[in-house]
Enzyme design. Sequence first.
Site, PDB file in Angstrom:
ATOM      1  N   LYS A 123       0.856  -1.192   0.000  1.00  0.00           N
ATOM      2  CA  LYS A 123       0.000   0.000   0.000  1.00  0.00           C
ATOM      3  C   LYS A 123       0.891   1.241   0.000  1.00  0.00           C
ATOM      4  O   LYS A 123       1.966   1.243   0.614  1.00  0.00           O
ATOM      5  CB  LYS A 123      -0.878  -0.032   1.256  1.00  0.00           C
ATOM      6  CG  LYS A 123      -1.977   1.019   1.303  1.00  0.00           C
ATOM      7  CD  LYS A 123      -2.862   0.802   2.527  1.00  0.00           C
ATOM      8  CE  LYS A 123      -4.024   1.771   2.583  1.00  0.00           C
ATOM      9  NZ  LYS A 123      -4.888   1.519   3.764  1.00  0.00           N
ATOM     10  N   SER A 151      -9.644   1.435   2.608  1.00  0.00           N
ATOM     11  CA  SER A 151      -8.675   2.240   1.900  1.00  0.00           C
ATOM     12  C   SER A 151      -7.618   1.433   1.161  1.00  0.00           C
ATOM     13  O   SER A 151      -6.966   1.973   0.277  1.00  0.00           O
ATOM     14  CB  SER A 151      -7.992   3.224   2.859  1.00  0.00           C
ATOM     15  OG  SER A 151      -7.230   2.546   3.817  1.00  0.00           O
ATOM     16  N   SER A 162     -10.121  -1.044   6.548  1.00  0.00           N
ATOM     17  CA  SER A 162      -9.402  -0.745   5.315  1.00  0.00           C
ATOM     18  C   SER A 162      -8.679  -1.921   4.671  1.00  0.00           C
ATOM     19  O   SER A 162      -8.271  -1.838   3.523  1.00  0.00           O
ATOM     20  CB  SER A 162      -8.405   0.399   5.543  1.00  0.00           C
ATOM     21  OG  SER A 162      -9.103   1.627   5.598  1.00  0.00           O
TER      22      SER A 162
END
Lengths: 557, 557
Positions: free
Chosen positions: B129, B204, B228
């Site tokens: 990420k 996310s 997330s």
Amino acid sequence: MTWQQIAAEKKAHQLDSVPKEWLGSDLPSAETLIVIDFPRESSVLSALDLEITESSVASLLSNLASSKWSAVQVTTSFYKRAIVAQQLTNCLTEIFVERALARAQALDEHLKRTGQVVGALHGLPISLKDQISIKGIDSTMGYVSWVGQPAEKNSVIFDILESLGAVPFVKTNLPQTLLSPETFNNVFGRTTNPYNRSLTCGGSSGGEGALIALKGSPLGVGSDIGGSIRIPSAFCGVYGFRPSYNRIPYAGCVNSLEGQDSILSVLGPLSNSLDGIKTFFKAVFSKEPWQKDPMIIRKRWSDEEYNLIHHGNGKKLCFAIMWHNEEIVPHPPIRRGLEMTKNALLAAGHEVIDWVPYKQAEISTIAVSIMTAGATEDFMKATAPTGEPIITSIALDQNAEAPSFRPSSAGTSAFELWQVHKKKRDLRQEYLQHWEDTVGKTGTGRPVDAIISPIAPFTAPPHGLMNTGTYTLWLNTLDYPALAIPVTKVDPALDVKQPREEFYSAEDRQNYEIYNPATYENAPISMQVIGRGGEEEAVIAMSEIVDEALRRYKAQV
Amino acid sequence: MTWQQIAAEKKAHQLDSVPKEWLGSDLPSAETLIVIDFPRESSVLSALDLEITESSVASLLSNLASSKWSAVQVTTSFYKRAIVAQQLTNCLTEIFVERALARAQALDEHLKRTGQVVGALHGLPISLKDQISIKGIDSTMGYVSWVGQPAEKNSVIFDILESLGAVPFVKTNLPQTLLSPETFNNVFGRTTNPYNRSLTCGGSSGGEGALIALKGSPLGVGSDIGGSIRIPSAFCGVYGFRPSYNRIPYAGCVNSLEGQDSILSVLGPLSNSLDGIKTFFKAVFSKEPWQKDPMIIRKRWSDEEYNLIHHGNGKKLCFAIMWHNEEIVPHPPIRRGLEMTKNALLAAGHEVIDWVPYKQAEISTIAVSIMTAGATEDFMKATAPTGEPIITSIALDQNAEAPSFRPSSAGTSAFELWQVHKKKRDLRQEYLQHWEDTVGKTGTGRPVDAIISPIAPFTAPPHGLMNTGTYTLWLNTLDYPALAIPVTKVDPALDVKQPREEFYSAEDRQNYEIYNPATYENAPISMQVIGRGGEEEAVIAMSEIVDEALRRYKAQV
């Protein structure tokens, strides 16, 4: 009623449950400062009482398990000595003789009936700092406004100790708000130091320090958010361990600054031997406290870590001594205690190097910023109901202008608090690196195994003069476990004042100037053994090594 | 330059390091919504590329260790597929082909020279990420203001993964501010769902979800502060694990709400199999991350806990299904997924009971209060340098009035935040008790072993409609580990709309009304397996049991 009346009435009933024959008539006068050995002379304590109360935790448990001594006998002996300690130093808050003896009786009956102990602490009396709630008993924490509000539930640690067979038997004194390194509140008053009653016992777990020093309890539970276990341990010459966050369950205790989750107060044991400290941890972990308090780390006692597998199996350790923190240089007795420790460790075949301080002042500042972020509102809330004043001075003369340890401020915003947390995070990361970087200096192939540092820049000072957390607070901020170990006592012949010209700060100069050997006579000298976060088992093992080295060294010199 | 110009220039150079032959000319048109199987048709990928990218983590590692496949080959195959995934769903941020291939080459040489792998993840490509910093590469986190500021240091997790022999090869897309369950920012734009590009991939960690679903990465690292990891895992049909606080090192990552230490964002893995999830944990723990990040709990991988010694050795478990949380009732496909899971577990000989919700809404409210306490100031600080707008709507039409998930408020005082923490503490204690109290209902002599719950009240919805963390946020607040497991996919023939008259709330009614099977066609259906705090090993083991039960059940039905 006024707050003064409420406090006076509470105090007047404090000894209601105590049998009259436990109250000595041969107490020393108030002018007698050194009372540490008085219990041996007291007419209240029999020879058996003395034998029991001067036994180690290990022998108490073994003699209880073998029924040589009943739990009622052991509880009675410690209770009698605790009441003597109370009369000497004012170290207790709640006293509940019938309840504790009934519990002891039930344990005796269980053992007789089943042949089995209830648990690892069967029959062991345990003292608890006033914060630790017991259903049906006040947890005033020294606030007048909390008098007469008995706890509705037991704290988790109380339930665990009882399930292990322990006999909680007294609660102990502490300062109003907890955030003070001396012990003084409007309900129970001031606790003094049994080594010299003109000196403070320290705080906030000061009642525990004085009580255990007088051997009025074999094992006590205190709390530490900035030194509150280690300072009274050091000032009263007992062992005391501040473990890492979230290993010993805090749930159900009362506290100051509740919801301040940045630098956590932790519970930890105080005792007259490391055996008491170790017994406490092994016993509490065996009850899987994470099943009862959701904050607690899911991790059992590790024999592997206790056997120092991450420290070369304990064969040759490298300790680093922080002689001073570049803020305030300790008084001569503290220096002598560190030197004695160094020599003892070298004699035992370990390495000893100097610890280089790293941003010590900055780390302490972070802690103060965090605690003051909402402290004033917190204290106001607790004192408002009765209008009792917030204690801002810990001097004997409450009208005198005296330094206040307790932080206060108008409060900050949550966003500002987050910015402080960022600094804290970065400093913790940097300090870890600083420690790792010692690997080239130790001669062991490992970074320094443990740091040894002062607990305060002085031994127990006169009341009102304990005004710094400079040697303790940094460890709460970094979350390093630290165990207080007594070394020796102040000897004016050895601990002479030395000339000094240069100072790190005004506080450093002031600290230098207040020293004179006579004032501190007989005060215990201690230091702390510091490990990495979460390394409780290893810190206990390394402390045993230091303690044994000191014992041998002192026997030889 | 305006923020638009900065963003456009960054985007224009995104594929600079990609060899031209990896860019397919046979991509589906924008109107093609279902692209999940496209990589198998793409002219870019050879048969070997497909074989490699469709292998499990275990076979990849074994074929890498035996030199059947070189690290360069494996990295190249995944890179090619990741670039296809990027062209299909816009799931990547940073792409650094030369660097990753040079790393793979070095690993191959090491293995050839020494006959030894570098570590447990030798040669395995790993996607990260965008938050996870790599020295010399931007960590923009989707903020225009952070473009062109390459990280000065590696994050701790990156260093650990490299030391294990992994090959980090791409960074993945995420929403501006992170606090959004969809994936959209002003630098890299929107990531779509490969199962149906009219639907959101979630957020996310949405770039990870889309990339791994397309098998463009065998293992990815995301982060989870309110769902997330689990939301994109659920919406994209992959496995994803949100572990407890402070087990996987976060140090050195960029983040939103830095210093918000009340509900911690945690890193965790996403993969196409549980074998990938387990491999990640065992490998990371083996590197003793507490020596590199002071926040990390000193605890190794526990085979004892993985073998479910606290859960009857896994022989007969009792799962409890939370069919809904008394706030928003999930759409029919979610219900069907839970029923399938129940039947599979019963068929495998386990107990299944209903989970009784407990103050679910109150727990979520606490989380929102905490995150909003200083959020607005935090977002302003990150966007101010370039003046880029804070994204408040995640709808496709940015001018439309659309619900915003992201919390915002004017901020609160530190003292008010502490009061919220107190409520949080109490709720955590109550929930633990609520769980313990199930002991009489399970038939196993233990409390419920694991809870199974929806991850959202729907499968992946159309862009802009993912507006609730109601099934994920409570677990971040309580700090329970939760692992997302795919069950099946939406089938309009099976998942018909049922009449309903009574609703828990306006949101519940609205959620009911938006459902129609056709919109959600082909969307993955998932659920999460939830354990007690710190029980990562046991949750992985119980998830394996659930996953295997589902596999067998689906093969039979």
